[in-house]
Design a protein around this motif. Sequence first.
Motif, PDB file in Angstrom:
ATOM      1  N   ALA A   1      19.193 -26.581  17.008  1.00 55.80           N
ATOM      2  CA  ALA A   1      18.051 -26.241  17.848  1.00 55.80           C
ATOM      3  C   ALA A   1      17.869 -24.730  17.923  1.00 55.80           C
ATOM      4  CB  ALA A   1      18.234 -26.827  19.252  1.00 55.80           C
TER       5      ALA A   1
ATOM      6  N   TYR B   1      14.744 -22.378  16.883  1.00 60.04           N
ATOM      7  CA  TYR B   1      14.202 -21.515  17.931  1.00 60.04           C
ATOM      8  C   TYR B   1      14.131 -20.051  17.484  1.00 60.04           C
ATOM      9  CZ  TYR B   1      14.245 -18.606  22.126  1.00 60.04           C
ATOM     10  OH  TYR B   1      13.985 -17.629  23.056  1.00 60.04           O
TER      11      TYR B   1
ATOM     12  N   HIS C   1      22.562 -25.998  22.355  1.00 62.63           N
ATOM     13  CA  HIS C   1      21.544 -25.512  21.418  1.00 62.63           C
ATOM     14  C   HIS C   1      21.776 -25.990  19.997  1.00 62.63           C
ATOM     15  CE1 HIS C   1      20.570 -23.198  24.914  1.00 62.63           C
ATOM     16  NE2 HIS C   1      21.695 -22.514  24.851  1.00 62.63           N
TER      17      HIS C   1
ATOM     18  N   ILE D   1      10.991 -19.247  15.676  1.00 60.52           N
ATOM     19  CA  ILE D   1       9.791 -19.793  16.305  1.00 60.52           C
ATOM     20  C   ILE D   1       8.553 -18.941  16.002  1.00 60.52           C
ATOM     21  CG2 ILE D   1       9.966 -18.581  18.537  1.00 60.52           C
ATOM     22  CD1 ILE D   1       9.321 -21.273  19.881  1.00 60.52           C
TER      23      ILE D   1
ATOM     24  N   LEU E   1      11.687 -26.325  22.243  1.00 58.48           N
ATOM     25  CA  LEU E   1      12.581 -25.228  21.871  1.00 58.48           C
ATOM     26  C   LEU E   1      12.683 -24.200  22.987  1.00 58.48           C
ATOM     27  CD1 LEU E   1      11.551 -24.616  18.155  1.00 58.48           C
ATOM     28  CD2 LEU E   1      13.703 -25.605  18.961  1.00 58.48           C
TER      29      LEU E   1
END
Length: 234
Positions: A114, A118, A234, A121, A223
């Motif tokens: 994750a 992120y 995470h 992003i 996210l």
Amino acid sequence: MTEQDSARYVSRMTRGTLALVLAGGRGARLKQLTMWRAKPAVPFGGKFRILDFPLSNCVNSGIRKVGILTQYKAHSLIQHVQRGWGFMRGELGEFVELLPAQQRLETSWYAGTADAVYQNIDIIRTHAPEYVLILAGDHVYKMDYGTMLAAHVESDADISVGCMEVPIEQARAFGVMAVDDQNRIVEFAEKPEHPSPMPGSDNLALASMGIYVFRTEVLIDELLKDAESTYSKH
């Protein structure tokens, strides 16, 4: 819908999809094979690498926008991608680009899957895809992601998870999903001691394949929530 119309329908979705391939894992269980390289860079069948499986699946599914997230001992992986996947047509918006851990948003390396997504992003926002396909870079399989994308859109889902049926006694090694009669996920357990059987069977369970389709706005929202959570790894 005719076969031709169906193909155009899927083609429109694949063109609007960004695939992110997670290729930064150590692969410690492979011991000497990953002593000097990431697991996705392990040779397979001579000149190929494990990473070529999800990349080939993407290209053959019509997904020509691909980001590869790298971290652990990535030199041979980067070298292979540069030499073997440089044929994409940039003038048509096609690319296979490398996204090494750069500490773009954090002062640490990727903490997990994750967090890896992120920390990129801003790149997702720049490409502005309609859908984001998250893939593992160290799995060996053949799949048409277009079929999964079509099912994702037709079911009006925010998130879809690719899964396979496994014997329930083996399901403890996977992420296991419980679903309702409409195949909506109602529970997800990571390597559960007592896996839930799939509907209509007492000896099979639905195991995650590590293949995820997100509507982009949903992915970004989740996210951001995960990054702020003090309870998440995470």
